[in-house]
Write a protein that holds these residues in place. Sequence first.
Motif, PDB file in Angstrom:
ATOM      1  N   ILE A 100       0.501   4.559  -2.504  1.00 30.88           N
ATOM      2  CA  ILE A 100       0.216   5.917  -2.005  1.00 30.88           C
ATOM      3  C   ILE A 100       1.289   6.875  -2.545  1.00 30.88           C
ATOM      4  O   ILE A 100       0.989   7.967  -3.026  1.00 30.88           O
TER       5      ILE A 100
ATOM      6  N   LYS B 115       0.848   7.579  -6.254  1.00 27.56           N
ATOM      7  CA  LYS B 115      -0.264   8.518  -6.486  1.00 27.56           C
ATOM      8  C   LYS B 115       0.130   9.919  -6.043  1.00 27.56           C
ATOM      9  O   LYS B 115      -0.137  10.905  -6.716  1.00 27.56           O
ATOM     10  N   ARG B 116       0.804   9.989  -4.903  1.00 21.92           N
ATOM     11  CA  ARG B 116       1.275  11.292  -4.407  1.00 21.92           C
ATOM     12  C   ARG B 116       2.140  11.978  -5.462  1.00 21.92           C
ATOM     13  O   ARG B 116       2.069  13.188  -5.670  1.00 21.92           O
TER      14      ARG B 116
ATOM     15  N   GLN C   3      -4.057   4.706   6.040  1.00 22.36           N
ATOM     16  CA  GLN C   3      -3.458   4.614   4.700  1.00 22.36           C
ATOM     17  C   GLN C   3      -4.460   5.029   3.623  1.00 22.36           C
ATOM     18  O   GLN C   3      -4.096   5.687   2.649  1.00 22.36           O
ATOM     19  N   MET C   4      -5.720   4.669   3.827  1.00 24.54           N
ATOM     20  CA  MET C   4      -6.718   5.121   2.859  1.00 24.54           C
ATOM     21  C   MET C   4      -6.849   6.650   2.913  1.00 24.54           C
ATOM     22  O   MET C   4      -6.996   7.302   1.875  1.00 24.54           O
TER      23      MET C   4
ATOM     24  N   PHE D 240      -4.120   8.053   0.945  1.00 21.09           N
ATOM     25  CA  PHE D 240      -4.374   7.802  -0.484  1.00 21.09           C
ATOM     26  C   PHE D 240      -5.375   8.839  -1.032  1.00 21.09           C
ATOM     27  O   PHE D 240      -5.186   9.415  -2.101  1.00 21.09           O
TER      28      PHE D 240
ATOM     29  N   PHE E  59      -5.645  -1.931  -4.016  1.00 21.16           N
ATOM     30  CA  PHE E  59      -5.798  -0.956  -2.928  1.00 21.16           C
ATOM     31  C   PHE E  59      -7.242  -0.924  -2.387  1.00 21.16           C
ATOM     32  O   PHE E  59      -7.476  -0.982  -1.182  1.00 21.16           O
TER      33      PHE E  59
ATOM     34  N   PRO F 235       0.826  -1.212   0.000  1.00 15.93           N
ATOM     35  CA  PRO F 235       0.000   0.000   0.000  1.00 15.93           C
ATOM     36  C   PRO F 235       0.860   1.262   0.000  1.00 15.93           C
ATOM     37  O   PRO F 235       0.582   2.226  -0.713  1.00 15.93           O
TER      38      PRO F 235
ATOM     39  N   TYR G  35      -8.636  -2.514   1.197  1.00 16.16           N
ATOM     40  CA  TYR G  35      -9.244  -1.583   2.165  1.00 16.16           C
ATOM     41  C   TYR G  35     -10.604  -2.130   2.616  1.00 16.16           C
ATOM     42  O   TYR G  35     -10.911  -2.176   3.804  1.00 16.16           O
TER      43      TYR G  35
END
Length: 452
Positions: free
Chosen positions: A7, A10-11, A37-38, A41, A24, A3, A28
């Motif tokens: 993240i 995506k960041r 973590q979500m 995200f 992902f 995960p 979740y």
Amino acid sequence: MRPYDLIKKKRDGIELSEEELTFFITKYLSNEIPEHQMSAFLMAVYFSGMSDAETTTLTNLMLSSGSRVDLSDISAPRVDKHSTGGVGDKTSIILAPLMAAMNVKVPMIAGRGLGHTGGTIDKLESIPNFRTNLSIEEFKKNVKDIGLAIISPTDKIAPADQRLYALRDMTATVESIPLIAASIMSKKLSEGIAGLVLDIKFGKGAFMKTVSDARRLAGIMVNIGNSMGVKTVAVITDMNQPLGKTIGNGLEIKECISALRGKMPDDLKELVLTLGAWMVYVADCVTEEVQISKLPEHVVIKYKSELMDFIEKGDAFKKFVEFIDAQHGDPEVAFKPNMISSAGKVKQVKVAGKGYIQALDAEKAGIAAMLLGAGRRLDSAGRQKAEDEIDHSAGIVLNKRVGDYISPDEPIAMFHYNDATYIKEAEDEFLSGVQLGEIPPDRRALIIDVII
Ligand code: URA
């Protein structure tokens, strides 16, 4: 796959593959990826956005987190309408019975208030005993028998949205085009509809602040809907000032009851009839396969006058009564709106100067209503208060609109509340959104465009 890496990707603005997004979201939902973590995200998506392909994948994953309602045995057209969130926007509660009166079926999965915006579910729950958590069987039966049902997302339908919606509300990640698109479309595509009208709002009280963002959101949602076989139309509308005269759950239901009896402020009427005309269009379209790129103005006028007939003849009101009854509410409420509980205190709110109202900021009015108790405030630790902490009787009645003249002795609004803890903050917030000028402002159009 970790995960953390997704993240980070995506960041950094890197597109995720279908396989990565699937990992992902499914992890979740099975509680193998924790809320923190979500949350990270969601914030990464908020800043980096998503490609159209990622948004479609996210929508599909959220859609398949639950089941789709099968309404294929209903031969009448099945359509719905959904807004991206507004202040004082009670159009769904007027449109659903109106459409049902015209034999267009409306199976609606609606949301609760999000941030400063109101939610159809919270509004309906101000009706004594009204239930929004019907079983799927009851939902289907009501749509078949009376033509409409409005329920909240369940563990069975779009459960991913239910969890993500609450998390976004607590992590300041609501205002994101892909997250709004996937949230709304996953709910709507689960409903078994064949046509959908979206009210994409822009302006101070909307999550999209500019028309260009609203157009982008509309384009993505219309594409997702059409590509999944649901005839989808998006109407772009101005949400700079609150819609209609009331903000707050019970107060808005009372305004809906008057509207269903034919009495509506001009802006509310304009929006109800325009969205209604497009609902009739998508309903006609699905049965007749009409392929036109724009609805000609004379057809809109014809549909609007037909809609108004159904209100004036009392048919939409009758459907509303049946609807309350079918969802276990007390139908007497429609005849005696004062059965909806009223707040214990009412305060007149006055402006300091005089002049023509140039602006009445919808976001500030929405926050003020929330501070009076109408919405879910975050507590000091940033946690969302529970649903039952909403005060359904709290809210604001607007006496004046943009363009009206106001003097210091006239109240611009009435605050309805029981808990005075934040009354000063609510008043300051509301009044900081009022601007006065010496001449009347130019009239702004409410309906800006339609995307088909
Ligand atoms: N309404 C929804 O259902 N979801 C959003 O994300 C915003 C408004």
